[in-house]
Write a protein that holds these residues in place. Structure first.
Motif, PDB file in Angstrom:
ATOM      1  N   PHE A  10     -11.462 -15.718 -65.451  1.00  0.00           N
ATOM      2  CA  PHE A  10     -10.734 -16.124 -64.250  1.00  0.00           C
ATOM      3  C   PHE A  10      -9.763 -15.015 -63.853  1.00  0.00           C
ATOM      4  CE2 PHE A  10      -6.648 -17.834 -62.728  1.00  0.00           C
ATOM      5  CZ  PHE A  10      -7.052 -18.386 -61.537  1.00  0.00           C
ATOM      6  N   GLY A  11      -9.615 -14.790 -62.549  1.00  0.00           N
ATOM      7  CA  GLY A  11      -8.622 -13.835 -62.083  1.00  0.00           C
ATOM      8  C   GLY A  11      -9.218 -12.538 -61.605  1.00  0.00           C
ATOM      9  N   TYR A  12      -8.414 -11.519 -61.627  1.00  0.00           N
ATOM     10  CA  TYR A  12      -8.843 -10.194 -61.160  1.00  0.00           C
ATOM     11  C   TYR A  12      -8.185  -9.148 -62.052  1.00  0.00           C
ATOM     12  CZ  TYR A  12      -4.330  -9.928 -58.750  1.00  0.00           C
ATOM     13  OH  TYR A  12      -3.006  -9.875 -58.467  1.00  0.00           O
ATOM     14  N   SER A  13      -8.215  -7.880 -61.601  1.00  0.00           N
ATOM     15  CA  SER A  13      -7.809  -6.804 -62.512  1.00  0.00           C
ATOM     16  C   SER A  13      -6.365  -6.926 -63.004  1.00  0.00           C
ATOM     17  CB  SER A  13      -7.997  -5.450 -61.816  1.00  0.00           C
ATOM     18  OG  SER A  13      -7.238  -5.447 -60.605  1.00  0.00           O
ATOM     19  N   ASP A  14      -5.473  -7.438 -62.161  1.00  0.00           N
ATOM     20  CA  ASP A  14      -4.064  -7.515 -62.569  1.00  0.00           C
ATOM     21  C   ASP A  14      -3.716  -8.784 -63.339  1.00  0.00           C
ATOM     22  OD1 ASP A  14      -3.745  -5.152 -61.375  1.00  0.00           O
ATOM     23  OD2 ASP A  14      -2.716  -5.905 -59.582  1.00  0.00           O
ATOM     24  N   PHE A  15      -4.556  -9.769 -63.216  1.00  0.00           N
ATOM     25  CA  PHE A  15      -4.342 -10.999 -63.991  1.00  0.00           C
ATOM     26  C   PHE A  15      -5.699 -11.554 -64.376  1.00  0.00           C
ATOM     27  CE2 PHE A  15      -4.217 -15.537 -64.491  1.00  0.00           C
ATOM     28  CZ  PHE A  15      -3.160 -15.693 -65.361  1.00  0.00           C
ATOM     29  N   ARG A  16      -5.885 -11.695 -65.651  1.00  0.00           N
ATOM     30  CA  ARG A  16      -7.207 -12.101 -66.114  1.00  0.00           C
ATOM     31  C   ARG A  16      -7.062 -13.095 -67.261  1.00  0.00           C
ATOM     32  NH1 ARG A  16      -9.747  -7.031 -67.559  1.00  0.00           N
ATOM     33  NH2 ARG A  16      -9.615  -7.523 -69.752  1.00  0.00           N
ATOM     34  N   ILE A  45      -8.919 -18.099 -76.168  1.00  0.00           N
ATOM     35  CA  ILE A  45      -8.467 -17.847 -74.794  1.00  0.00           C
ATOM     36  C   ILE A  45      -7.517 -16.645 -74.800  1.00  0.00           C
ATOM     37  CG2 ILE A  45      -7.227 -18.820 -72.837  1.00  0.00           C
ATOM     38  CD1 ILE A  45      -8.045 -21.611 -74.052  1.00  0.00           C
ATOM     39  N   THR A  46      -7.798 -15.705 -73.943  1.00  0.00           N
ATOM     40  CA  THR A  46      -6.875 -14.565 -73.823  1.00  0.00           C
ATOM     41  C   THR A  46      -6.387 -14.473 -72.389  1.00  0.00           C
ATOM     42  OG1 THR A  46      -8.635 -13.008 -73.254  1.00  0.00           O
ATOM     43  CG2 THR A  46      -8.103 -13.235 -75.586  1.00  0.00           C
ATOM     44  N   GLU A  47      -5.253 -13.855 -72.236  1.00  0.00           N
ATOM     45  CA  GLU A  47      -4.648 -13.740 -70.916  1.00  0.00           C
ATOM     46  C   GLU A  47      -4.052 -12.343 -70.797  1.00  0.00           C
ATOM     47  OE1 GLU A  47      -1.055 -16.096 -69.676  1.00  0.00           O
ATOM     48  OE2 GLU A  47      -2.659 -17.428 -69.047  1.00  0.00           O
ATOM     49  N   LYS A  48      -4.432 -11.610 -69.780  1.00  0.00           N
ATOM     50  CA  LYS A  48      -3.928 -10.240 -69.620  1.00  0.00           C
ATOM     51  C   LYS A  48      -3.334 -10.083 -68.231  1.00  0.00           C
ATOM     52  CE  LYS A  48      -7.076  -8.230 -72.917  1.00  0.00           C
ATOM     53  NZ  LYS A  48      -8.410  -7.673 -73.111  1.00  0.00           N
ATOM     54  N   THR A  49      -2.174  -9.472 -68.195  1.00  0.00           N
ATOM     55  CA  THR A  49      -1.537  -9.188 -66.904  1.00  0.00           C
ATOM     56  C   THR A  49      -1.122  -7.724 -66.897  1.00  0.00           C
ATOM     57  OG1 THR A  49       0.672  -9.722 -67.687  1.00  0.00           O
ATOM     58  CG2 THR A  49      -0.623 -11.537 -66.818  1.00  0.00           C
ATOM     59  N   ILE A  50      -0.684  -7.268 -65.746  1.00  0.00           N
ATOM     60  CA  ILE A  50      -0.250  -5.863 -65.698  1.00  0.00           C
ATOM     61  C   ILE A  50       1.128  -5.718 -66.339  1.00  0.00           C
ATOM     62  CG2 ILE A  50      -1.612  -5.092 -63.720  1.00  0.00           C
ATOM     63  CD1 ILE A  50       0.887  -5.677 -61.981  1.00  0.00           C
ATOM     64  N   PRO A  53      -0.630 -13.482 -76.346  1.00  0.00           N
ATOM     65  CA  PRO A  53      -1.614 -13.254 -77.397  1.00  0.00           C
ATOM     66  C   PRO A  53      -2.744 -14.263 -77.261  1.00  0.00           C
ATOM     67  CG  PRO A  53       0.294 -14.403 -78.259  1.00  0.00           C
ATOM     68  CD  PRO A  53       0.605 -14.066 -76.844  1.00  0.00           C
ATOM     69  N   GLY A  54      -3.850 -13.983 -77.874  1.00  0.00           N
ATOM     70  CA  GLY A  54      -4.976 -14.896 -77.806  1.00  0.00           C
ATOM     71  C   GLY A  54      -4.655 -16.223 -78.477  1.00  0.00           C
TER      72      GLY A  54
END
Lengths: 307, 651
Positions: free
Chosen positions: A111-117, A142-147, A153-154
């Motif tokens: 879900f999301g795009y390059s800056d939030f995934r 579940i992992t979550e990445k933002t800029i 953390p997962g």
């Protein structure tokens, strides 16, 4: 054209505001909102988000006990676009494989795009426990990445489901997402509980109702139906009291492939659209074997004619 | 007590689970109406006791059948007469056809009776029966340094029965109380008894701690609460009994000697009790000697102020009860008196306390009757206490058709009526300052479909807490049950309650403000086989003008595989309520002889897992681990854990 262009220009900043707000709230922490667990394919979108508890591969990841009804290798792809905003899109792929008395499944969702995934990796297993009861469980990562530097953390969690085949045409389902106490890990994650009832009114009509409650939110009620309108063409509709969402969708089966399209309205934010494709490997094999058999018969016939 | 009749039995997957769930359901209903843990505890004790030692219904012995404490005297008599005149009852449903019984009452009896003819004397001759039960419960929370003892709650119950003699004791330590430490090196609460059941004139004698109930209970009732049910289906008429006390309410029992004598159609009960009870002393230096400001009924002595209230007041009680049967009429008189070692002198500056009791003694005189006339039962009672204040009850239970049952009850408790050990049918626990009318009906509307409904209008002629003017409450309830088979049970309960409390103050006079609370609860039970059952429940409650709305969704899964000594109970519940007022009560499966009915309020989830392990026929171990997660205003999760362990041994 000028008129629609002006509207688009006016709406564009509004769209950016919405995206920014939605992503801001989503990135605050894991408690902030959805989607964490899989929301369903275009078929579920078209029926108001309910799970029809049958041998559909996608249903197996809404209620893992549905894997027990899966007797062939299936895989599928789904794309969901929320409110016409590509940054709020979710891409999902799934696979289910029957293995002996159990059926295994795997799902990947992004879900999301390059800056939030936000990504979900799930491995599921389902089986028939008795004539009436089927059960399934899924392990999720579940992992979550933002800029920003505040990446979450997962999170490792699980979900489980039970399907009760009360009668031939009546099923009840229970699904629990994230029953793990949050005291056991560093990041919190909301829990969900769903109970559903599906009634097959006749050979061509399913009707279902579902109650869902998510921690920190009020209870939602969903209702929906699926109708075999013409041969392999299906029509779906539903209502979801979360955001007063009216839903509709269509589906078409073409041999081993099935394509579904679903739409769900939101009382304020617009329309969510979803498309999914599902393939049944056994059907493909069956067709290949059938073609091979036919080819072999033709060759035999030709050889017989030559002689 | 009559709430027992509210519930239809549903044979879920095992009798034991069925009983456990039923007790919990009843307790939940009581808890939602009134926070009276002592009564609920007592109630669950009695039911568990019956389930362990079912009543031999075909004995035809009134004393044996009367162990079914939820039956009225009349029902006991009718049942005993039926067995004596027509012979053995072969199936439970035969009872449903006996006048005075309906299908619901009969089905409620099933888990607690046996139709097998067992000779009690031969069974007893094998030796004494002993049972020992211990509970250890702890909840994790921030350590309160003001508490005197550990956080554990420890309960021990022991009972020995040999022939007609039985004895037992109960000890309890609440969280934070001292245990085997301090000056006396004893548990905080100790209770014991020695009982003899005879077959001649002396029917029973108890030395030690006991409870009693006579007639409708306006004079003496320390047995079970007289809380008014709304959709009751049973008869509201009362019964007479004295019993050994085995519960853990630390103040609501008698301590002394009691006996029950019977001769032909006459019964005579006599008792004398002298007990130390908890109370708060007046701090006023002007008062002459020590006086009592209020009774302290929580039983908690885990802080220094709480400990200072323990056992400081001596209460002496006596009672005489005489009753007589004549054909279908039973009538009786009850005389009782209470004496205190210190003067009761509550703060009467507030107008609502004008009628509060002041003094050192109180006497109550009661006359009651029960009469059956064809398909109707009439019952009534009148009591007079100090200053000639009256309490009166008059009711009729009418069964015009086998599928229809109607009850009507009027009660009146004058402001100032006092009965310290009474507990008549009423809305409030004080049995004072109340009058009202209750009507309810049960109707088997269609095949498998039961409909029950009730209305209660209650008036408070004098002021009361948070009501600076005369007030009233209205309660309505509608319950629909659909039981298509033993596997499925569907139930919908709608209830509404409106009450008033002081609102905006205008010209120094608070105007009454109405609070309307409405709730709907839907539950489905499905037991595909004897090993497993699923229960789904959804609840919605809305409290107008104060509390907002509340939601609850829960799922239970219970497993018990025959042949395996292990049983499992699992629950997961999610709730969201706007305030405490809109919180939803839910029962939980719990340890034997115990109950748990937490109110779910705020945002969060509640889950538990309970395991029962029976290593042998005579022993059982239970473990329960529960977690409550709640979201605070900043969406942060807070967890609290609870651990319970129980050991039960029967010899």
């Amino acid at each position: 054209m000028y008129f629609s262009g002006t509207i688009l220009k006016q709406l564009f900043p509004l769209q950016k505001i919405i995206v920014s707000h939605l992503l801001f709230f989503l990135s605050l922490n894991c408690l902030a909102g959805d989607p964490f667990c899989f929301k369903g394919s275009a078929r579920e979108t078209g029926t108001g988000g309910i799970c029809l508890l049958d041998n559909d591969t996608w249903s197996s990841f809404k209620n893992q006990a549905a894997l027990a009804f899966n007797h062939s290798i299936n895989f599928g792809f789904n794309y969901e676009n929320r409110f016409g905003i590509k940054e709020l899109g979710t891409r999902t792929a799934c696979l289910s494989i029957p293995y002996g008395k159990v059926s295994l499944g795997a799902i990947y969702s992004r879900f999301g795009y390059s800056d939030f995934r936000r990504e979900l990796f799930g491995a599921a297993c389902g089986m028939t426990l008795s004539k009436v009861i089927s059960g399934g469980i899924q392990i999720d990562y579940i992992t979550e990445k933002t800029i920003s530097e505040y990446n979450n953390p997962g999170i490792l969690t699980c979900e489980a489901g039970v399907i009760l085949t009360i009668k031939e045409n009546l099923k009840a389902g229970i699904h629990l997402f994230n029953p793990i106490p949050n005291s056991l890990r560093r990041s919190g994650l909301i829990s969900e509980l769903e109970t559903s009832v599906v009634l097959k009114l006749n050979e061509s009509l399913f009707a279902a109702a579902e109650i869902k409650m998510r921690m920190g939110q009020i209870m939602f009620i969903k209702t929906g139906f699926e109708y075999d309108a013409y041969r392999k063409f299906k029509v779906r509709g539903g209502f979801n009291s979360e955001n007063n969402s009216f839903c509709f969708g269509i589906g078409y089966e073409a041999g081993p492939a099935r394509i579904d399209i679903g739409f769900a309205t939101h009382e304020k934010l617009g329309v969510t659209s979803s498309i999914s494709m599902t393939f049944d490997i056994n059907s493909i094999n069956h067709k290949v074997h059938k073609d091979l058999r036919k080819e072999r018969a033709d060759i035999n016939l030709y050889e017989a004619w030559q002689l | 007590m009559i709430l027992f009749f509210v519930y239809l039995p549903v044979v879920v997957f095992s009798q034991e689970t069925n009983i456990s769930e039923k007790i919990s359901e009843i307790a939940e209903e009581i808890a939602s109406e009134e926070n009276d843990p002592g009564s609920i505890d007592q109630f669950s004790d009695l039911l568990y006791e019956l389930s362990q030692d079912p009543v031999r219904i075909n004995s035809g012995d009134e004393s044996e059948i009367s162990r079914l404490f939820f039956l009225t005297d009349f029902q006991v008599k009718i049942l005993a007469d039926y067995v004596r005149t027509t012979g053995k009852i072969l199936t439970p449903f035969e009872i449903a056809n006996i006048p005075g019984f309906d299908r619901e009452t009969t089905e409620m009896l099933i888990p607690f009776v046996t139709f097998v003819q067992i000779n009690r004397s031969s069974a007893d001759s094998t030796g004494p029966h002993q049972s020992l039960l211990s509970n250890f419960i702890i909840k994790t929370s921030a350590r309160d340094t003001s508490l005197l003892g550990s956080q554990w709650r420890i309960l021990t119950k022991y009972k020995i029965t040999y022939s007609s003699i039985s004895a037992g004791f109960t000890t309890e330590k609440d969280p934070g109380e001292r245990y085997l430490s301090g000056n006396k090196k004893l548990p905080d609460f100790i209770s014991g008894y020695l009982s003899f059941n005879g077959k001649g004139v002396m029917k029973q004698i108890i030395i030690g701690d006991f409870s009693a109930r006579f007639g409708q209970g306006t004079n003496i009732n320390t047995r079970l609460m007289g809380k008014l049910p709304l959709s009751s289906t049973g008869y509201l008429s009362g019964r007479n009994e004295i019993r050994p006390y085995t519960s853990t309410d630390e103040n609501k029992f008698f301590r002394g000697i009691a006996t029950q004598l019977t001769y032909k159609n006459f019964d005579l009960d006599l008792f004398f009790s002298q007990n130390q009870i908890d109370a708060a002393i007046n701090q006023d230096p002007d008062s002459s000697g020590a006086t009592i400001r209020s009774f302290y009924t929580t039983g908690l002595h885990n802080t220094v102020p709480g400990l200072l209230k323990k056992d400081i007041l001596k209460e002496s009680d006596y009672g005489v009860h005489l009753s007589a049967n004549y054909r279908n009429i039973r009538s009786g008189i009850v005389l009782s008196g209470t004496r205190f070692s210190a003067r009761i002198e509550p703060d009467k500056t507030a107008p609502e306390n004008l009628y509060d009791y002041v003094g050192t003694k109180n006497d109550v005189y009661t006359l009651y009757y029960n009469a059956t006339f064809k398909k109707s039962i009439f019952f009534g009672e009148m009591s007079v206490s100090i200053k000639n204040k009256i309490a009166a009850i008059q009711g009729i239970s009418f069964r015009p058709a086998s599928r229809l049952n109607l009850n009507l009850l009027y009660r009146y408790y004058a402001p100032g009526f006092v009965s310290f050990r009474g507990g008549g049918l009423s809305q409030s626990s004080s049995n004072s300052n109340e009058y009202g009318i209750l009507w309810n009906m049960t109707f088997e509307a269609a095949r498998y479909t039961f409909l029950s409904t009730g209305v209660d209008l209650c008036y408070y002629p004098w002021l009361r807490y948070r009501n600076s003017s005369p007030s009233m409450t209205k309660r309505y309830e509608l319950r629909i049950k659909y039981l298509p088979s033993q596997k499925i049970n569907l139930e919908i309960l709608y209830s509404s309650k409106s009450s008033t409390a002081d609102g905006v103050i205008e010209n120094q006079i608070p105007s009454p403000e109405e609070t309307l609370s409405r709730s709907i609860k839907c539950s489905v039970r499905y037991a595909p086989n004897e090993s497993v059952s699923f229960i789904t429940q959804a609840g919605y409650k809305i409290v107008q003008s104060s509390g907002g709305a509340g939601f609850l969704l829960l799922q239970d899964i219970n497993l018990k595989k025959s042949g395996l000594p292990v049983s499992l109970w699992f629950r997961y519940a999610i709730y969201n309520t706007a305030s405490y007022e809109s919180g939803i009560y839910t029962w939980e499966n719990d340890l034997l002889n115990s109950f748990s009915i937490p109110v779910m309020y705020g945002n969060g989830s509640r889950s538990y897992l309970m395991v029962s392990w029976k290593p042998s026929r005579r022993a059982e171990l239970r473990f329960k681990y529960g977690i409550t997660s709640s979201l605070d205003a900043n969406n942060n999760l807070k967890n609290s854990n609870e651990f319970r362990i129980q050991a039960k041994l029967t010899l």
